[in-house]
Design a protein around this motif. Structure first.
Motif, PDB file in Angstrom:
ATOM      1  N   ILE A 245     -22.578  11.437 -34.970  1.00 28.99           N
ATOM      2  CA  ILE A 245     -22.115  11.880 -34.072  1.00 28.99           C
ATOM      3  C   ILE A 245     -20.704  11.865 -34.059  1.00 28.99           C
ATOM      4  CG2 ILE A 245     -24.425  11.803 -32.814  1.00 28.99           C
ATOM      5  CD1 ILE A 245     -23.181   9.369 -31.085  1.00 28.99           C
ATOM      6  N   LYS A 247     -16.833  11.558 -35.627  1.00 27.72           N
ATOM      7  CA  LYS A 247     -16.110  12.884 -35.952  1.00 27.72           C
ATOM      8  C   LYS A 247     -15.902  13.299 -37.760  1.00 27.72           C
ATOM      9  CE  LYS A 247     -12.184  15.083 -35.698  1.00 27.72           C
ATOM     10  NZ  LYS A 247     -11.468  15.395 -36.803  1.00 27.72           N
ATOM     11  N   ALA A 314     -20.300  20.820 -30.760  1.00 28.61           N
ATOM     12  CA  ALA A 314     -19.585  19.461 -30.576  1.00 28.61           C
ATOM     13  C   ALA A 314     -18.644  18.959 -32.440  1.00 28.61           C
ATOM     14  CB  ALA A 314     -20.666  19.186 -32.137  1.00 28.61           C
ATOM     15  N   GLN A 317     -15.724  19.785 -29.471  1.00 29.41           N
ATOM     16  CA  GLN A 317     -15.852  18.418 -28.158  1.00 29.41           C
ATOM     17  C   GLN A 317     -14.375  17.699 -29.655  1.00 29.41           C
ATOM     18  OE1 GLN A 317     -17.675  15.105 -27.740  1.00 29.41           O
ATOM     19  NE2 GLN A 317     -18.596  15.972 -25.805  1.00 29.41           N
ATOM     20  N   VAL A 318     -14.807  16.978 -30.250  1.00 23.31           N
ATOM     21  CA  VAL A 318     -14.697  16.538 -31.346  1.00 23.31           C
ATOM     22  C   VAL A 318     -12.930  16.305 -31.899  1.00 23.31           C
ATOM     23  CG1 VAL A 318     -16.382  14.235 -31.430  1.00 23.31           C
ATOM     24  CG2 VAL A 318     -16.338  15.898 -33.424  1.00 23.31           C
ATOM     25  N   TYR A 327     -19.550  11.700 -30.940  1.00 23.52           N
ATOM     26  CA  TYR A 327     -19.704  12.747 -29.267  1.00 23.52           C
ATOM     27  C   TYR A 327     -20.257  11.525 -28.846  1.00 23.52           C
ATOM     28  CZ  TYR A 327     -22.404  16.961 -28.195  1.00 23.52           C
ATOM     29  OH  TYR A 327     -22.364  17.607 -27.160  1.00 23.52           O
TER      30      TYR A 327
END
Lengths: 341, 330
Positions: A245, A247, A314, A317-318, A327
């Motif tokens: 998860i 980046k 996802a 978000q990052v 994440y």
């Protein structure tokens, strides 16, 4: 020396004034983290601090004090003692041991302090666990893999540290899932100690021994390494494997269109725990009492999952964060409130 | 400069030297008192009866381990397996107590075997280092891996709880006083009795000048083995305190404590080269480590700097202590 005393007196006075000015509810929460070996832990604490700030909008003053250092088990027990001495209202711990805190948590409770463990479960009946169910975490990745492979194929597992409670639960999780898929064959299981280099090496060995392997269940912290071996061997298109998860991995995943799925162990767990703690301190009661898990004191949080369907979200978000950023997800204050009566 | 001033100066310095010679732990004591005062200044509660009792019961294991280390350091040796010995005794007694039902008999029986186990670990180290003449620092590092392996065999995953009788006694009260005070009193008595034995003097003689000790007819090998045995014994006592405070078995719990025990010995004013040691100093050195950790927090150090400040503070205390000690020995 005189100057020092003046400064000290000044500080005391200003603290006294700020305390008397605070007409809103004020809670003091101690956060203890006993291991500073990964960015995940740093992010966990930063998110918890941010969550405490958010309570200001609700008129609640949440003051956090943090103890985060590499300590042995007695050192983390001392963390808890310091919090008791400081007179906090609640303590949130990411514990170094599942059982060693039973006596000190009992003392904290005696002193009227709410004790919450997060990220790793504890056996103490005086504490509540707020975090994810590691068994379900292991199961989610395995379920994704089984479905991606159409219910049949040769699979290998790369596990973390043998004997570590979280690892044992995750292993139990994927074993349970694969039982329901009789055509999935687990050909080998190895330990790579949550270490990228060891994960990479384990995957190399696996590819050499089982050139026809279809899927890999690999835990986060080793998956990027394992994927590196898969890509180096030119098997990116033929193998499905669980992912990470962080980046840097999500970027790689998007760029090279990896066939991957990642169960999320969000660093936001401590922020979720903090929101739950504040509501408990306000005297609210959970709709469903926290009685899950092997120690009957757990409240499990939902576990997000990233696969090709929501990878773009996802990645968004990052976006713009450093490569080590994970994440994340956490119970917002409203989410947490919904769990209470 | 008149002769009189020189005289007073030298007699003054001589007085300090005399004091430090008789009580080599004095600098450590001053540091502990200063740290207590600082802790109290930042968080008055931390000087409360309850907090001090807590500090003692949590750091009693490190105190014992530091004292264990002191005896081998006296002879110029070192034991990097002290923490692993602690882990091994910890899991062994927890497993035995559980197997035997957790009653008073089980607790006493397991503790007796725990002491024996600690002694065996110490004697193994002694034989490897003194009789087989391997370098202490590497040989005990190797035995530490071996002892950890055995501990993992005895208990593969941390978690078996210790019987309530055991940890409730350790964390509880006896005749109105916290039990840990009795542990401290018993330790003081034990240290006093040990200090009157010939063994401690012999260890120091060996540490001061091994060749000279040999030439005066001391059985150097045997003395060093006995030093390691004493170290094993105190490591076992450390394991009892740790088990009392954590109420559970953990095969890896002592690993991180080994270097802290060495640090506590030096912070207490002993010389790692041997020949000049103080057990009381080591006790204070262990408390220093605990108090520094608390102080870093009570001072309000931001979490990302806590490790850094903690290391810096220990380094600072170390420098202060070593400078004072060097002056006394000069």
């Amino acid at each position: 020396m005189k100057k020092l005393i003046a400064i000290a007196l000044g500080t005391v006075a200003s603290i006294a004034i700020s305390a008397s000015l605070a007409n809103a509810e004020t809670f003091k929460i101690g956060l203890s983290n006993g291991w500073v070996g990964s960015e995940w832990r740093t992010q966990m604490i930063d998110e918890a601090k941010a969550a405490a700030e958010k309570w200001k909008e609700k008129g609640v003053d949440v003051e956090v004090s943090v103890q985060s250092a590499n300590v042995d088990v007695p050192g983390q027990i001392a963390h808890v003692r310091n919090f008791i001495a400081e007179g906090v209202n609640a303590i949130i711990v990411n514990p170094n041991s599942p059982t060693a805190f039973d006596p000190i948590f009992a003392q904290a409770k005696e002193a009227g302090i709410l004790v919450i463990a997060t990220d790793a479960e504890v056996s103490s009946p005086d504490a509540t666990y707020v975090g994810i169910d590691q068994t379900a975490w292991g199961a989610a990745g395995a379920k994704w893999l089984a479905e991606t492979l159409g219910g049949k194929g040769k699979v290998v597992a790369i596990n973390g540290v043998a004997g570590h409670p979280a690892n044992e639960m995750r292993v139990a999780g994927y074993k349970q899932v694969f039982k329901d898929y009789p055509d999935i064959q687990v050909v080998n299981e190895v330990n790579a100690n949550w270490d990228q280099a060891q994960g990479q090496q384990a995957m190399q060995n696996i590819l050499a021994t089982y050139p026809d392997v279809n899927g890999v269940v690999v835990q986060d912290g080793m998956a990027a390494g394992a994927w590196k071996s898969i890509m180096d061997a030119g098997k990116t298109g033929q193998i499905a494997a669980t992912g990470e998860i962080r980046k840097d991995f999500i970027d790689l995943w998007s760029k090279d269109k990896l066939n991957s799925g990642a169960t999320v162990n969000p660093p936001g767990v401590m922020a979720s725990a903090l929101n739950v703690a504040v509501l408990m301190l306000q005297g609210k009661e959970l709709k469903e009492p926290a009685t899950a898990g092997q120690y009957k004191n757990a409240m499990y949080l939902p576990i997000p999952f990233i696969d090709s369907k929501n990878l773009a979200d996802a990645a968004k978000q990052v976006d713009g964060k450093p490569g080590y950023y994970s994440y994340t997800s956490a119970l917002s204050i409203e989410d947490a409130e919904a769990l209470f009566k | 400069m008149t002769p009189t001033t020189t005289e007073t100066l030298s007699s003054h310095a001589g007085g300090l030297k005399l004091w430090l010679e008789r009580y080599p732990f004095l600098p450590a004591l001053i540091i502990v008192v200063a740290l207590l005062a600082l802790n109290g200044a930042f968080s008055p509660n931390s000087l409360g009866y309850r907090s001090l009792t807590g500090l003692l019961s949590t750091y009693m294991a490190l105190i014992m381990l530091a004292i264990a280390q002191t005896y081998v350091v006296s002879a110029g040796d070192i034991d990097l397996s002290a923490g692993a010995t602690l882990s091994l005794v910890n899991v062994a007694i927890v497993v035995l107590m559980e197997k035997w039902g957790g009653g008073a008999g089980a607790v006493v029986g397991a503790m007796l075997l725990g002491v024996l186990l600690g002694l065996v670990c110490g004697v193994i180290n002694g034989i490897v280092v003194a009789a087989l003449r391997l370098q202490a620092i590497v040989a005990t590092f190797a035995t530490s891996i071996f002892f950890t392996g055995v501990a993992l065999y005895v208990m593969p995953v941390a978690g078996t709880p210790a019987p309530a009788l055991f940890w409730r006694t350790y964390g509880g009260r006896l005749l109105g006083l916290p039990f840990v005070f009795y542990v401290l009193a018993a330790l003081a008595l034990l240290l006093f009795l040990l200090s009157r034995t010939r063994l401690v003097t012999q260890l120091l003689a060996v540490g001061d000048d091994q060749q000279a000790a040999y030439q005066t007819g001391l059985p150097v090998v045997l003395i060093r083995i006995k030093g390691y045995a004493l170290c094993g014994l105190f490591s076992a006592l450390a394991a009892f305190c740790l088990t009392g405070d954590t109420a559970s078995g953990d095969p890896l719990v002592g690993g991180k404590m080994t270097l802290y025990s060495v640090a506590a010995v030096v912070l207490g004013g002993s010389a790692l080269a041997g020949g000049w040691t103080t057990v009381v100093g080591s006790l204070l050195g262990a408390l220093t480590i605990g108090l520094v950790n608390s102080l870093v927090f009570f001072m309000g150090t931001p979490s990302e700097w806590q490790n850094f400040v903690q290391g810096l503070a220990i380094l600072f205390v170390l420098m202060a202590g070593v400078l004072a000690g060097r002056r006394a020995r000069a």
